[in-house]
Structures are given as structure tokens and as C-alpha cells.
Design a protein around this motif. Structure first.
Motif, PDB file in Angstrom:
ATOM      1  N   PHE A  83       0.851  -1.180   0.000  1.00  0.00           N
ATOM      2  CA  PHE A  83       0.000   0.000   0.000  1.00  0.00           C
ATOM      3  C   PHE A  83       0.892   1.237   0.000  1.00  0.00           C
ATOM      4  N   SER A  84       0.532   2.209  -0.827  1.00  0.00           N
ATOM      5  CA  SER A  84       1.347   3.413  -0.981  1.00  0.00           C
ATOM      6  C   SER A  84       0.481   4.664  -0.951  1.00  0.00           C
ATOM      7  N   PHE A  85       1.108   5.753  -0.554  1.00  0.00           N
ATOM      8  CA  PHE A  85       0.477   7.061  -0.681  1.00  0.00           C
ATOM      9  C   PHE A  85       0.727   7.592  -2.088  1.00  0.00           C
ATOM     10  N   PHE A  86      -0.288   8.146  -2.708  1.00  0.00           N
ATOM     11  CA  PHE A  86      -0.125   8.887  -3.956  1.00  0.00           C
ATOM     12  C   PHE A  86       0.460  10.251  -3.591  1.00  0.00           C
ATOM     13  N   VAL A  87       1.597  10.579  -4.171  1.00  0.00           N
ATOM     14  CA  VAL A  87       2.289  11.822  -3.844  1.00  0.00           C
ATOM     15  C   VAL A  87       1.986  12.883  -4.895  1.00  0.00           C
ATOM     16  N   SER A  88       1.520  14.014  -4.446  1.00  0.00           N
ATOM     17  CA  SER A  88       1.203  15.120  -5.340  1.00  0.00           C
ATOM     18  C   SER A  88       1.793  16.408  -4.767  1.00  0.00           C
ATOM     19  N   ASP A  89       2.402  17.211  -5.637  1.00  0.00           N
ATOM     20  CA  ASP A  89       3.011  18.482  -5.210  1.00  0.00           C
ATOM     21  C   ASP A  89       4.019  18.267  -4.084  1.00  0.00           C
ATOM     22  N   ASN A  90       4.767  17.161  -4.178  1.00  0.00           N
ATOM     23  CA  ASN A  90       5.825  16.854  -3.197  1.00  0.00           C
ATOM     24  C   ASN A  90       5.300  16.787  -1.770  1.00  0.00           C
ATOM     25  N   ALA A  91       4.090  16.276  -1.612  1.00  0.00           N
ATOM     26  CA  ALA A  91       3.518  16.213  -0.269  1.00  0.00           C
ATOM     27  C   ALA A  91       2.603  15.004  -0.112  1.00  0.00           C
ATOM     28  N   ILE A  92       2.543  14.513   1.128  1.00  0.00           N
ATOM     29  CA  ILE A  92       1.560  13.512   1.546  1.00  0.00           C
ATOM     30  C   ILE A  92       0.752  14.168   2.651  1.00  0.00           C
ATOM     31  N   THR A  93      -0.554  14.250   2.442  1.00  0.00           N
ATOM     32  CA  THR A  93      -1.418  14.957   3.384  1.00  0.00           C
ATOM     33  C   THR A  93      -2.609  14.084   3.762  1.00  0.00           C
ATOM     34  N   VAL A  94      -3.511  14.664   4.546  1.00  0.00           N
ATOM     35  CA  VAL A  94      -4.727  13.948   4.950  1.00  0.00           C
ATOM     36  C   VAL A  94      -5.622  13.650   3.761  1.00  0.00           C
ATOM     37  N   ASP A  95      -5.364  14.288   2.619  1.00  0.00           N
ATOM     38  CA  ASP A  95      -6.180  14.075   1.422  1.00  0.00           C
ATOM     39  C   ASP A  95      -5.507  13.167   0.391  1.00  0.00           C
ATOM     40  N   SER A  96      -4.335  12.621   0.715  1.00  0.00           N
ATOM     41  CA  SER A  96      -3.620  11.791  -0.254  1.00  0.00           C
ATOM     42  C   SER A  96      -4.272  10.421  -0.397  1.00  0.00           C
ATOM     43  N   PRO A  97      -4.621  10.007  -1.622  1.00  0.00           N
ATOM     44  CA  PRO A  97      -5.227   8.694  -1.843  1.00  0.00           C
ATOM     45  C   PRO A  97      -4.249   7.559  -1.546  1.00  0.00           C
ATOM     46  N   ILE A  98      -4.794   6.372  -1.311  1.00  0.00           N
ATOM     47  CA  ILE A  98      -4.007   5.181  -1.020  1.00  0.00           C
ATOM     48  C   ILE A  98      -4.090   4.215  -2.207  1.00  0.00           C
ATOM     49  N   ILE A  99      -2.922   3.774  -2.669  1.00  0.00           N
ATOM     50  CA  ILE A  99      -2.805   2.870  -3.807  1.00  0.00           C
ATOM     51  C   ILE A  99      -2.468   1.475  -3.307  1.00  0.00           C
ATOM     52  N   LEU A 100      -3.131   0.473  -3.866  1.00  0.00           N
ATOM     53  CA  LEU A 100      -2.708  -0.912  -3.666  1.00  0.00           C
ATOM     54  C   LEU A 100      -2.021  -1.376  -4.932  1.00  0.00           C
ATOM     55  N   SER A 101      -0.796  -1.891  -4.794  1.00  0.00           N
ATOM     56  CA  SER A 101      -0.078  -2.483  -5.921  1.00  0.00           C
ATOM     57  C   SER A 101       0.062  -3.977  -5.662  1.00  0.00           C
ATOM     58  N   ALA A 102      -0.307  -4.777  -6.653  1.00  0.00           N
ATOM     59  CA  ALA A 102      -0.244  -6.232  -6.536  1.00  0.00           C
ATOM     60  C   ALA A 102       0.551  -6.776  -7.717  1.00  0.00           C
ATOM     61  N   PRO A 103       1.871  -6.932  -7.578  1.00  0.00           N
ATOM     62  CA  PRO A 103       2.725  -7.370  -8.686  1.00  0.00           C
ATOM     63  C   PRO A 103       2.331  -8.722  -9.268  1.00  0.00           C
ATOM     64  N   ASP A 104       1.638  -9.543  -8.485  1.00  0.00           N
ATOM     65  CA  ASP A 104       1.276 -10.876  -8.969  1.00  0.00           C
ATOM     66  C   ASP A 104      -0.008 -10.884  -9.787  1.00  0.00           C
ATOM     67  N   ASN A 105      -0.637  -9.733  -9.971  1.00  0.00           N
ATOM     68  CA  ASN A 105      -1.898  -9.690 -10.729  1.00  0.00           C
ATOM     69  C   ASN A 105      -1.612  -9.572 -12.220  1.00  0.00           C
ATOM     70  N   TYR A 106      -0.845 -10.528 -12.742  1.00  0.00           N
ATOM     71  CA  TYR A 106      -0.428 -10.511 -14.139  1.00  0.00           C
ATOM     72  C   TYR A 106      -1.643 -10.639 -15.063  1.00  0.00           C
ATOM     73  N   GLY A 107      -1.575  -9.939 -16.191  1.00  0.00           N
ATOM     74  CA  GLY A 107      -2.659 -10.016 -17.159  1.00  0.00           C
ATOM     75  C   GLY A 107      -3.834  -9.138 -16.815  1.00  0.00           C
ATOM     76  N   ALA A 108      -3.744  -8.441 -15.705  1.00  0.00           N
ATOM     77  CA  ALA A 108      -4.808  -7.531 -15.280  1.00  0.00           C
ATOM     78  C   ALA A 108      -4.151  -6.295 -14.679  1.00  0.00           C
ATOM     79  N   GLU A 109      -4.962  -5.346 -14.268  1.00  0.00           N
ATOM     80  CA  GLU A 109      -4.441  -4.112 -13.680  1.00  0.00           C
ATOM     81  C   GLU A 109      -3.789  -4.404 -12.326  1.00  0.00           C
ATOM     82  N   PRO A 110      -2.491  -4.099 -12.153  1.00  0.00           N
ATOM     83  CA  PRO A 110      -1.818  -4.384 -10.878  1.00  0.00           C
ATOM     84  C   PRO A 110      -1.930  -3.271  -9.846  1.00  0.00           C
TER      85      PRO A 110
END
Length: 208
Positions: A83-110
Motif C-alpha cells: 500500500f502506498s500514498f499517492f504523492v502530489s506536489d511533493n507532499a503527503i497529506t490527509v487528502d492523499s489517496p491510497i494505492i494498492l499495488s499487486a505485482p502478482d496480478n499478471y494479465g490484469a491491472e496491478p
């Protein structure tokens, strides 16, 4: 999703971080060790995480699919899921969205946006644990049903372990005043439309 970027991952030292809830969670973790003992005191196990980072430990997840404009803060310990923070304008804030990355989800959106911000992420994780949250990328239709109504997510662990985990999660939720969060399907899809095109992928990501 945006076209692949030739840029490098962002440098954590250059990012301004403003997350009061994360600071509060640090205090709550200390309380857990006073109120619980043994395995019950392991809050990471209770929320199905192998690692949870302090701001000084934030780093790019480092996989072929990890967005360059993100900093990872939590790992499930399974197949590189993070799980990662989406970084915008060189900042992580209370409004920063959370990304899930799944490297094993081959053939689909990871990658997928699992929460609008860190507070909602915690409300979801404390409700079911992160394993259930990762299903939003593998089985989104089924998972959304679980997150739009009160639904008992199936778990491979024993009933006793489930009860222990729930006790710890409930303690954290009360201490941080975090109520359960229920998704609306259109809200979840709106998150994807708003942010997925902004994710910058490594050039050699294998997705083109």
C-alpha cells in the motif's frame, strides 16, 4: 492510466508529510502493549500486515508496477502486495489517496486506488483486515459487495484468531475514533477515474 514515465521514483527526503492520524496511531500502538499480551499485542497480525512503516521509512515499493509518484508504507507480506500514498506536489497529506499495488496480478491491472485517504484506509482495514482489502484488485465486484454492506469476510485463520484480531482492531478503532466505512460502488469507481490516470509507471513496467 497514464502513459509510462521516464522519470525516477520520488525521493522520500524531498516529500513533506502531514499525517496527524499516523502520529496518533503511534501512541495507540503503545497502549496496545499495555492492554494486551502475547500475540494479542501484535497489531500488525490483527490487521494482516507484515510491515507498517514510519514516515522516515517510507520508500517506493520498487516493483515493475509500482507508481513512481508513490511512497509505500505497508506490506501484506504476500506476493509483493503493498500500500502506498499517492504523492502530489511533493507532499503527503490527509487528502492523499491510497494505492494498492499487486505485482502478482499478471494479465490484469496491478494497481488500484483502495481509499480516498489514510483515514478511510484505516477505517476499512480495521473493519476487515488488509487481506479483504486486497480483494478489491483481484475480485473487485465481489469485494465491493463486502465493503458496501455488513459482510463477514471468509478467513483462513481459526475462529479464535479471528476473535483475538477483532478485539485488537476494535481497540484501535475506539482509541482513534474510527468508525467502520462502507463503500458505495459508484464512489469506488469515481476514485479510479479521478486518480488512476495520474499514476506514473516505470518505463519497463511490462504493461504496455
Amino acid at each position: 492510466m497514464s502513459e509510462a514515465s521516464s522519470s525516477q521514483p520520488i525521493e522520500p527526503c524531498q516529500i513533506k508529510i502531514d499525517l496527524p492520524l499516523l502520529k496518533a496511531l503511534t501512541q495507540t500502538k503503545r497502549k496496545i502493549h499495555r492492554y494486551f499480551s502475547g500475540e494479542q499485542a501484535n497489531w500488525l497480525r490483527a490487521v494482516n500486515l507484515a510491515e507498517f512503516c514510519l514516515p522516515s521509512q517510507f520508500r517506493n515499493g520498487g516493483y515493475y508496477c509500482t507508481p513512481l509518484n508513490s511512497l509505500a508504507f505497508a506490506y501484506t507480506g504476500i506476493e509483493g502486495q503493498h500500500f502506498s500514498f499517492f504523492v502530489s506536489d511533493n507532499a503527503i497529506t490527509v487528502d492523499s489517496p491510497i494505492i494498492l499495488s499487486a505485482p502478482d496480478n499478471y494479465g490484469a491491472e496491478p494497481n488500484i486506488i483502495v481509499a480516498k485517504n489514510f483515514r478511510i484506509f484505516m477505517r476499512l482495514v480495521l473493519m476487515y483486515g488488509s487481506f479483504a482489502l486486497t480483494e478489491l484488485i483481484y475480485e473487485p465486484t465481489i469485494a465491493l459487495q463486502a465493503f458496501t454492506e455488513f459482510y463477514q469476510v471468509k478467513s483462513p485463520v481459526s475462529h479464535e484468531d479471528i476473535q483475538l484480531s477483532r478485539s485488537v482492531r476494535n481497540f484501535i478503532a475506539r482509541d482513534l475514533n474510527l468508525a467502520p466505512y462502507y463503500y458505495q460502488a459508484d464512489e469506488f469507481m469515481a476514485l479510479q477515474q479521478q486518480f488512476m490516470s495520474l499514476l506514473e509507471l516505470p518505463v519497463d513496467n511490462g504493461l504496455s
